[in-house]
Scaffold this motif. Structure first.
Motif: not given
Length: 259
Positions: A25-36, A39-54
């Protein structure tokens, strides 16, 4: 509906099928909120895609948690257009069998928790996401949103030890059509995917020989499914407005044996 400039909410988005969908989704230009809950895996992904993923730590079976997560998603990204439910658990217990060496009946609390997370959690997210989507302006096809839930081939041919899991996924299959009918006037589609054997964290924890054996049970391709292939189907469903009220098996033509 197009992914470009859309906002998606993905449960279980920090690993497995949900993570693969998040990345596509991020590759295709969407913004994404992940609910999980991870916490460790979620925050790691958020840091990988700042501004586009929460990342929002969320128990999907909690009405308050999910309501706050939906509100936060809209506060950050402005709207909610797509919801993909991937969060789930898969305990293995027979109705009567040995647990920790003790012969006993299936623990009721394990059955209840499986239903609570997999089925009630899916419904909880769906009801609150749909309520938020209804406020969207419809696109040229009259769409305001789409919800894609994750069932399993276990809903159709559950194996020994899968009674709780199969029941929870069977409920997701059963509510797909009535949910789509309920939300039709709101311009919100509801679909479900029933994956077969996939390279999820659960199966990746098995020895390689066991994974190979499982893959060889699949007629073609004779291997475990890849999370990216699940994500590809999600993308196709999002983009095709005629897909509604249906469950699609994604399983390489496997029909599970009893054990």
């Amino acid at each position: 509906m197009q992914l470009q400039n859309a906002t998606a909410l993905i449960t279980g988005g920090a690993s497995g099928l949900g993570e693969a969908t998040t990345r596509l989704f991020i590759q295709e230009g969407a913004s994404v909120a992940i609910l999980d809950v991870n916490q460790e895996a979620g925050e790691k992904l958020e840091a990988e895609f700042p501004g586009q993923l929460k990342f929002i730590k969320t128990d999907v079976s909690s009405g308050q948690d999910v309501q706050q997560a939906v509100e936060k998603t809209i506060e950050i990204f402005g709207a909610l257009h797509i919801t993909v439910n991937c969060a789930g658990i898969a305990p293995a217990r027979k109705i009567i069998g040995k647990t920790d060496g003790v012969y006993s009946p299936h623990a009721l609390e394990i059955f209840e928790k499986t239903i609570c997370v997999n089925l009630t959690g899916t419904f909880n997210v769906m009801r609150l996401a749909a309520f938020a989507m209804e406020k969207n302006e419809p696109n040229e096809n009259g769409e305001r949103g789409i919800i894609i839930n994750t069932a399993s081939v276990a809903a159709y041919d559950g194996q020994m030890g899968q009674v709780a899991y199969a029941a929870s996924k069977g409920g997701i299959v059963s509510m797909t059509l009535p949910a789509a009918r309920d939300l039709a006037k709101s311009g919100i589609r509801v679909m479900a995917i029933a994956p077969g054997l996939f390279e999820t964290p659960l199966l990746l924890g098995l020895p390689e020989e066991a994974r190979m054996s499982l893959g060889q049970q699949i007629p073609f391709p004779s291997r475990l499914g890849r999370p990216s292939e699940y994500a590809m189907l999600v993308k196709s469903i999002v983009e095709n407005p005629m897909l509604n009220g249906e469950v699609i098996r994604l399983d390489g033509a496997i029909r599970m044996s009893a054990k």
